[in-house]
Design a protein around this motif. Structure first.
Motif, PDB file in Angstrom:
ATOM      1  N   THR A 122     -44.051  28.327  52.473  1.00 50.68           N
ATOM      2  CA  THR A 122     -43.110  28.094  51.402  1.00 50.68           C
ATOM      3  C   THR A 122     -43.243  29.340  50.750  1.00 50.68           C
ATOM      4  O   THR A 122     -44.067  30.248  50.539  1.00 50.68           O
ATOM      5  CB  THR A 122     -43.731  26.780  50.705  1.00 50.68           C
ATOM      6  N   ASN A 123     -41.981  29.497  49.644  1.00 50.85           N
ATOM      7  CA  ASN A 123     -42.092  30.657  48.795  1.00 50.85           C
ATOM      8  C   ASN A 123     -42.179  29.976  47.328  1.00 50.85           C
ATOM      9  O   ASN A 123     -41.722  30.655  46.319  1.00 50.85           O
ATOM     10  CB  ASN A 123     -40.922  31.492  49.215  1.00 50.85           C
ATOM     11  N   ILE A 141     -47.908  30.793  52.688  1.00 50.08           N
ATOM     12  CA  ILE A 141     -47.216  31.320  51.509  1.00 50.08           C
ATOM     13  C   ILE A 141     -46.781  32.518  51.518  1.00 50.08           C
ATOM     14  O   ILE A 141     -47.423  33.551  52.198  1.00 50.08           O
ATOM     15  CB  ILE A 141     -48.114  31.154  50.139  1.00 50.08           C
ATOM     16  N   THR A 142     -45.474  32.768  51.663  1.00 53.53           N
ATOM     17  CA  THR A 142     -44.700  34.035  51.778  1.00 53.53           C
ATOM     18  C   THR A 142     -45.272  35.319  51.081  1.00 53.53           C
ATOM     19  O   THR A 142     -45.217  36.380  51.428  1.00 53.53           O
ATOM     20  CB  THR A 142     -43.214  33.740  51.642  1.00 53.53           C
ATOM     21  N   GLY A 143     -45.711  35.076  49.796  1.00 56.03           N
ATOM     22  CA  GLY A 143     -45.786  36.192  48.796  1.00 56.03           C
ATOM     23  C   GLY A 143     -44.525  36.695  48.367  1.00 56.03           C
ATOM     24  O   GLY A 143     -43.279  35.968  48.684  1.00 56.03           O
ATOM     25  N   GLY A 144     -44.406  37.820  47.589  1.00 56.17           N
ATOM     26  CA  GLY A 144     -43.077  38.091  46.871  1.00 56.17           C
ATOM     27  C   GLY A 144     -43.101  38.208  45.563  1.00 56.17           C
ATOM     28  O   GLY A 144     -44.124  38.028  44.942  1.00 56.17           O
ATOM     29  N   VAL A 158     -40.599  38.393  50.860  1.00 53.17           N
ATOM     30  CA  VAL A 158     -40.404  37.273  51.481  1.00 53.17           C
ATOM     31  C   VAL A 158     -39.689  37.130  52.724  1.00 53.17           C
ATOM     32  O   VAL A 158     -39.963  36.629  53.735  1.00 53.17           O
ATOM     33  CB  VAL A 158     -39.613  36.158  50.505  1.00 53.17           C
ATOM     34  N   GLU A 159     -38.670  37.957  52.676  1.00 51.65           N
ATOM     35  CA  GLU A 159     -37.646  38.246  53.871  1.00 51.65           C
ATOM     36  C   GLU A 159     -38.656  38.775  54.902  1.00 51.65           C
ATOM     37  O   GLU A 159     -38.173  38.523  55.979  1.00 51.65           O
ATOM     38  CB  GLU A 159     -36.515  39.166  53.324  1.00 51.65           C
ATOM     39  N   GLN A 160     -39.438  39.786  54.862  1.00 47.09           N
ATOM     40  CA  GLN A 160     -40.255  40.393  55.865  1.00 47.09           C
ATOM     41  C   GLN A 160     -41.081  39.391  56.456  1.00 47.09           C
ATOM     42  O   GLN A 160     -41.260  39.513  57.779  1.00 47.09           O
ATOM     43  CB  GLN A 160     -40.683  41.564  55.202  1.00 47.09           C
ATOM     44  N   THR A 161     -41.441  38.449  55.882  1.00 47.66           N
ATOM     45  CA  THR A 161     -42.549  37.412  56.049  1.00 47.66           C
ATOM     46  C   THR A 161     -41.841  36.641  56.876  1.00 47.66           C
ATOM     47  O   THR A 161     -42.332  36.119  58.017  1.00 47.66           O
ATOM     48  CB  THR A 161     -43.263  36.880  55.074  1.00 47.66           C
ATOM     49  N   LEU A 162     -40.874  36.146  56.772  1.00 46.24           N
ATOM     50  CA  LEU A 162     -40.027  35.127  57.722  1.00 46.24           C
ATOM     51  C   LEU A 162     -39.531  35.785  58.628  1.00 46.24           C
ATOM     52  O   LEU A 162     -39.391  35.049  59.851  1.00 46.24           O
ATOM     53  CB  LEU A 162     -38.815  34.679  56.654  1.00 46.24           C
ATOM     54  N   MET A 192     -29.992  36.546  47.878  1.00 46.19           N
ATOM     55  CA  MET A 192     -30.167  37.206  48.963  1.00 46.19           C
ATOM     56  C   MET A 192     -31.659  36.664  49.934  1.00 46.19           C
ATOM     57  O   MET A 192     -31.422  36.755  50.975  1.00 46.19           O
ATOM     58  CB  MET A 192     -30.449  38.930  48.692  1.00 46.19           C
ATOM     59  N   THR A 193     -32.355  36.336  49.154  1.00 47.76           N
ATOM     60  CA  THR A 193     -33.452  35.886  49.928  1.00 47.76           C
ATOM     61  C   THR A 193     -33.115  34.239  50.529  1.00 47.76           C
ATOM     62  O   THR A 193     -33.441  33.992  51.759  1.00 47.76           O
ATOM     63  CB  THR A 193     -34.556  35.560  48.842  1.00 47.76           C
TER      64      THR A 193
END
Length: 254
Positions: A122-123, A141-144, A158-162, A192-193
């Motif tokens: 989750t974000n 938890i994605t961070g961001g 977030v995008e990099q984590t996913l 964008m996310t």
């Protein structure tokens, strides 16, 4: 050309005021032929101003600015609770899911108590807080960058984590939903996310109460066909439900 532009503006205004207009009605009102009106409606639809339907057009409502999440918790509370419970039934023990931010997705999280060996990515800070004490849920938890009004994390982190993870299902809500305009959101960075999130799993489940439909916001996330299932409440207009089902989208009414 000037006359055409003025007529388009007047047609758009007429449709917004009446919410619906037929081609014959517009032809008589503006004193032009029905083929001309059809071309005008085609132009207005391409501009995202109206939505055409058989024999005429309907107004496309722009989504109003969204209040902070803390103020939305009590909105459509009963409907969101039913949607959350119905969506939880679609999640199997042992799966990995992504649960996006929002008040409806938080209701999904409330009904995950009895799931076993579930991994939730989750974000959303509110969803993380909801699930953190459950030992049967492996929480990622994605961070961001924190978007304070939404308790969500957005942006490159977030995008990099996913990109490093995989999920069976993505469960998200959206600011506005339209068959013509697709899934849209208001915040550019969040949009964008969301585009990355939508592509994160094989199955995308959209959770939305009836107030989100037939609206459009400024940021395009994805076409409606990016969604596999929609869980909504029984106040969502029947013609919208049928249109979605005709597009092979599984609609579940909670």
């Amino acid at each position: 050309m000037q006359l055409t532009v003025e007529r388009l503006q007047q047609i758009e205004l007429f449709i917004k005021e009446h919410q619906h207009a037929r081609v014959t009605e517009l032809s008589e009102h503006f004193g032009v032929s029905e083929p001309t009106i059809r071309r005008d409606l085609q132009k207005l639809e391409a501009m995202g101003r109206i939505q055409r339907e058989h024999g005429g057009a309907i107004a496309l409502t722009q989504a109003t600015p969204e209040p902070p999440i803390i103020h939305r918790i009590t909105e459509s509370k009963e409907e969101k609770g039913r949607i959350g419970e119905a969506t939880a039934h679609l999640i199997n023990d042992g799966e990995t899911i992504f649960l996006g931010s929002g008040t409806t997705t938080q209701e999904v999280a409330r009904f995950l108590d009895h799931k076993k060996n579930l991994t939730v990515v989750t974000n959303a800070l509110n969803i993380a807080n909801q699930l953190v004490s459950n030992p049967d849920i492996n929480l990622i938890i994605t961070g961001g960058i924190v978007r304070h009004s939404e308790f969500s994390m957005i942006g490159h982190i977030v995008e990099q984590t996913l990109k490093e993870l995989r999920a069976d299902k993505v469960i998200v809500s959206m600011r506005a939903i339209s068959i013509k305009e697709g899934l849209t959101n208001a915040d550019p960075l969040e949009t964008m996310t969301d585009r990355v999130i939508i592509q994160f799993a094989r199955e995308v489940i959209l959770v939305a109460d009836h107030t989100k439909f037939d609206k459009a916001a400024t940021g395009f996330v994805a076409s409606i066909t990016a969604v596999h299932k929609i869980v909504t409440d029984d106040q969502t207009p029947a013609h919208i439900v049928q249109q979605l089902r005709d597009m092979n989208i599984d609609v579940i009414l909670a």
